[in-house]
Design a protein around this motif. Sequence first.
Motif, mmCIF file in Angstrom:
data_model
loop_
_atom_site.group_PDB
_atom_site.id
_atom_site.type_symbol
_atom_site.label_atom_id
_atom_site.label_comp_id
_atom_site.label_asym_id
_atom_site.label_seq_id
_atom_site.Cartn_x
_atom_site.Cartn_y
_atom_site.Cartn_z
ATOM 1 N N PRO A 103 31.537 39.419 23.715
ATOM 2 C CA PRO A 103 32.400 39.889 22.630
ATOM 3 C C PRO A 103 33.862 39.962 23.090
ATOM 4 O O PRO A 103 34.149 40.320 24.234
ATOM 5 N N ALA A 104 34.774 39.635 22.205
ATOM 6 C CA ALA A 104 36.199 39.697 22.499
ATOM 7 C C ALA A 104 36.951 39.957 21.212
ATOM 8 O O ALA A 104 36.422 39.751 20.112
ATOM 9 N N SER A 105 38.187 40.459 21.348
ATOM 10 C CA SER A 105 39.047 40.706 20.194
ATOM 11 C C SER A 105 40.286 39.841 20.312
ATOM 12 O O SER A 105 40.776 39.563 21.414
ATOM 13 N N VAL A 106 40.814 39.441 19.155
ATOM 14 C CA VAL A 106 42.005 38.610 19.123
ATOM 15 C C VAL A 106 42.778 38.947 17.855
ATOM 16 O O VAL A 106 42.192 39.350 16.848
ATOM 17 N N ARG A 107 44.071 38.834 17.913
ATOM 18 C CA ARG A 107 44.867 39.067 16.721
ATOM 19 C C ARG A 107 44.525 38.008 15.685
ATOM 20 O O ARG A 107 44.417 36.833 15.997
ATOM 21 N N ILE A 108 44.344 38.440 14.448
ATOM 22 C CA ILE A 108 43.949 37.499 13.405
ATOM 23 C C ILE A 108 44.974 36.378 13.274
ATOM 24 O O ILE A 108 46.186 36.600 13.386
ATOM 25 N N ASN A 109 44.462 35.160 13.070
ATOM 26 C CA ASN A 109 45.250 33.938 12.940
ATOM 27 C C ASN A 109 45.930 33.512 14.238
ATOM 28 O O ASN A 109 46.770 32.606 14.224
ATOM 29 N N ALA A 110 45.545 34.162 15.358
ATOM 30 C CA ALA A 110 46.028 33.657 16.642
ATOM 31 C C ALA A 110 45.389 32.303 16.910
ATOM 32 O O ALA A 110 44.255 32.032 16.511
ATOM 33 N N THR A 111 46.104 31.420 17.594
ATOM 34 C CA THR A 111 45.561 30.100 17.911
ATOM 35 C C THR A 111 44.707 30.177 19.171
ATOM 36 O O THR A 111 44.774 31.155 19.937
ATOM 37 N N ILE A 112 43.913 29.143 19.377
ATOM 38 C CA ILE A 112 43.103 29.092 20.599
ATOM 39 C C ILE A 112 44.023 29.036 21.820
ATOM 40 O O ILE A 112 43.702 29.617 22.870
ATOM 41 N N GLU A 113 45.150 28.378 21.692
ATOM 42 C CA GLU A 113 46.106 28.338 22.794
ATOM 43 C C GLU A 113 46.578 29.747 23.141
ATOM 44 O O GLU A 113 46.669 30.116 24.326
ATOM 45 N N GLN A 114 46.866 30.584 22.135
ATOM 46 C CA GLN A 114 47.264 31.970 22.386
ATOM 47 C C GLN A 114 46.114 32.768 22.992
ATOM 48 O O GLN A 114 46.323 33.610 23.857
ATOM 49 N N LEU A 115 44.894 32.508 22.521
ATOM 50 C CA LEU A 115 43.719 33.186 23.082
ATOM 51 C C LEU A 115 43.590 32.883 24.567
ATOM 52 O O LEU A 115 43.351 33.793 25.380
ATOM 53 N N ILE A 116 43.751 31.629 24.935
ATOM 54 C CA ILE A 116 43.631 31.239 26.345
ATOM 55 C C ILE A 116 44.682 31.955 27.181
ATOM 56 O O ILE A 116 44.403 32.477 28.276
ATOM 57 N N ALA A 117 45.907 32.016 26.657
ATOM 58 C CA ALA A 117 46.981 32.676 27.396
ATOM 59 C C ALA A 117 46.729 34.178 27.498
ATOM 60 O O ALA A 117 46.886 34.786 28.573
ATOM 61 N N ASP A 118 46.337 34.824 26.387
ATOM 62 C CA ASP A 118 46.116 36.268 26.384
ATOM 63 C C ASP A 118 44.976 36.676 27.304
ATOM 64 O O ASP A 118 45.016 37.752 27.921
ATOM 65 N N GLN A 119 43.942 35.827 27.385
ATOM 66 C CA GLN A 119 42.776 36.147 28.206
ATOM 67 C C GLN A 119 42.932 35.678 29.649
ATOM 68 O O GLN A 119 42.033 35.907 30.473
ATOM 69 N N GLY A 120 44.032 35.003 29.947
ATOM 70 C CA GLY A 120 44.263 34.528 31.307
ATOM 71 C C GLY A 120 43.344 33.408 31.726
ATOM 72 O O GLY A 120 43.141 33.160 32.924
ATOM 73 N N LEU A 121 42.793 32.684 30.736
ATOM 74 C CA LEU A 121 41.833 31.624 31.063
ATOM 75 C C LEU A 121 42.498 30.412 31.688
ATOM 76 O O LEU A 121 41.838 29.613 32.363
ATOM 77 N N ASP A 122 43.813 30.262 31.463
ATOM 78 C CA ASP A 122 44.506 29.143 32.080
ATOM 79 C C ASP A 122 44.601 29.303 33.587
ATOM 80 O O ASP A 122 44.901 28.339 34.303
ATOM 81 N N GLU A 123 44.326 30.521 34.082
ATOM 82 C CA GLU A 123 44.362 30.760 35.523
ATOM 83 C C GLU A 123 42.986 30.716 36.155
ATOM 84 O O GLU A 123 42.862 30.611 37.373
ATOM 85 N N THR A 124 41.938 30.823 35.326
ATOM 86 C CA THR A 124 40.579 30.868 35.873
ATOM 87 C C THR A 124 39.814 29.559 35.691
ATOM 88 O O THR A 124 38.756 29.380 36.288
ATOM 89 N N THR A 125 40.305 28.667 34.835
ATOM 90 C CA THR A 125 39.636 27.380 34.656
ATOM 91 C C THR A 125 40.299 26.316 35.531
ATOM 92 O O THR A 125 41.464 26.443 35.911
ATOM 93 N N GLN A 126 39.559 25.271 35.810
ATOM 94 C CA GLN A 126 40.051 24.199 36.676
ATOM 95 C C GLN A 126 40.071 22.879 35.914
ATOM 96 O O GLN A 126 39.112 22.545 35.220
ATOM 97 N N ALA A 127 41.166 22.167 36.028
ATOM 98 C CA ALA A 127 41.292 20.874 35.354
ATOM 99 C C ALA A 127 40.368 19.850 35.986
ATOM 100 O O ALA A 127 40.031 19.928 37.173
ATOM 101 N N GLY A 128 39.931 18.871 35.181
ATOM 102 C CA GLY A 128 39.132 17.778 35.710
ATOM 103 C C GLY A 128 39.984 16.779 36.484
ATOM 104 O O GLY A 128 41.216 16.883 36.541
ATOM 105 N N ASP A 129 39.322 15.800 37.056
ATOM 106 C CA ASP A 129 40.027 14.780 37.838
ATOM 107 C C ASP A 129 40.408 13.599 36.951
ATOM 108 O O ASP A 129 39.780 13.338 35.924
ATOM 109 N N LEU A 130 41.411 12.875 37.353
ATOM 110 C CA LEU A 130 41.785 11.612 36.717
ATOM 111 C C LEU A 130 41.082 10.496 37.469
ATOM 112 O O LEU A 130 41.265 10.337 38.697
ATOM 113 N N LEU A 131 40.245 9.733 36.767
ATOM 114 C CA LEU A 131 39.418 8.706 37.386
ATOM 115 C C LEU A 131 39.939 7.310 37.071
ATOM 116 O O LEU A 131 40.474 7.059 35.992
#
Length: 468
Positions: free
Chosen positions: A100-128
């Motif tokens: 379960p999580a809370s988010v401000r209504i009409n926030a974008t997924i990009e804002q959700l990722i930033a607010d939850q700090g997911l951009d710091e915990t996920t890892q990008a894939g490789d370029l093949l």
Amino acid sequence: MPNYTTSYSGNKSRPHMRRGRGSTGYQLPGARQRATRRRGAMYLNHSQGFGRRRQGFHAGGNNSRKPYAVIAVACAFLFFVASIIWYMNRSVDITLNGEPASVRINATIEQLIADQGLDETTQAGDLLAVDDSVLEREGGARYSVTLNGDAVELDALSTTSLTGGEEVTVEDGPDTYEDHDVQATTIEPTLTVSGTGAIQCVKTWGIPGRSEVWTGKVSGIVADRGVVQEVVNCEVVSSSVTPDQGSYIALTFDEGPSEYTEQIVQILEEKGVKATFFLSGDAVEANPAAAKAISDAGCELGSNSYSDTDLTELSGEELRVQITRGFDALSAATGQEVSLLRAPYAAFSEESWAEAMDLVSAVVSWNVDSGDWLLPGADQVVQDVCDSVRNGNIVLLTDNAEVGAQTVEALPALIDQLQGMGYKLVTLSELVASDESLSEALDLSKVTMPEDAVLPTLADDASTGEGA
């Protein structure tokens, strides 16, 4: 006329301060003196227009409460505005990565990722590279995002809003390939025809496959990626009807309409029986009223092609014209769209299927040939059918100028004897409906070709494919 006067009119002196008796200082005239008025005179008070107005007097009355009303209205307005702001910025509940999580209504997924700090915990894939070697570590997609089970493109994260109740997953980004050129080869589906029985239809429609060769724009590597989409080959099956319960027979009439058609229809109506008529397009054009009579009686219509021609001897284009013109003639005469076909002489080959399967719902022949076209006599026709028929069979009868009179003579006795044997006489669609497994796979009223299907090639002629 009234005699207006002031309280000090005439020669009398104006009021003045006077000393009271037994007192010091000046006093205003006593109340008794002020009340004395001349009889018959009218007086105007200062408050009615002469002299100064009373302090604090206004035409609207006492407004001492007005400032409080203004303050109350202002407070209500501010509360209303604050309520709107709160409503538009309230939090809503979602599910993020299964929690379960809370988010401000009409926030974008990009804002959700930033607010939850997911951009710091996920890892990008490789370029093949196109051969799957790594060109750049973590040079691929930054995230892998799904919304309610559907993948969300990265360039849509900033525009996809959340309103509550969504299920969002944000995970490590997938590996991505370098930009590359694609040389594609189409793998054409082939056709097989299998089974036995009077009803032929498409069981599996042909879906093209695809193989690809990639050339990397960064690495310059050329890689054969092989089959990237499997081909689905086409299969036509022949089936017989096996009723689940009861005994059913379908009477069918070929080569009409003729001058005898309406008599045949009248007999069927008198007996309370429905049948299926396969009409020739040229005969329909010559006698549209008879075709309409069949339709109006509730009998089923199919095409016997446009003319009495062996379809297997025609080119692909000629075949399609024969079939299409036959259906068009029926539609023009009756207003019904028809896609059920009986080929003349029951001749419809694998090549015919490969060229025209997108035009027909099914191709139907028969299980019992009455032999009436040999003109053996009405009694013999009845005997031959009744001796041969089995439950679920399709019976062939003829409605043309040469055989029609015999058909009219034989039909009442044929119906009576078949019903006496316990059979219910029905249309082809009703016969198919009596077999649950067949009816689930077959609809005689329409073509069911999917949008991504194509006409197949014959197995012996299948090519290795061509560039696309």
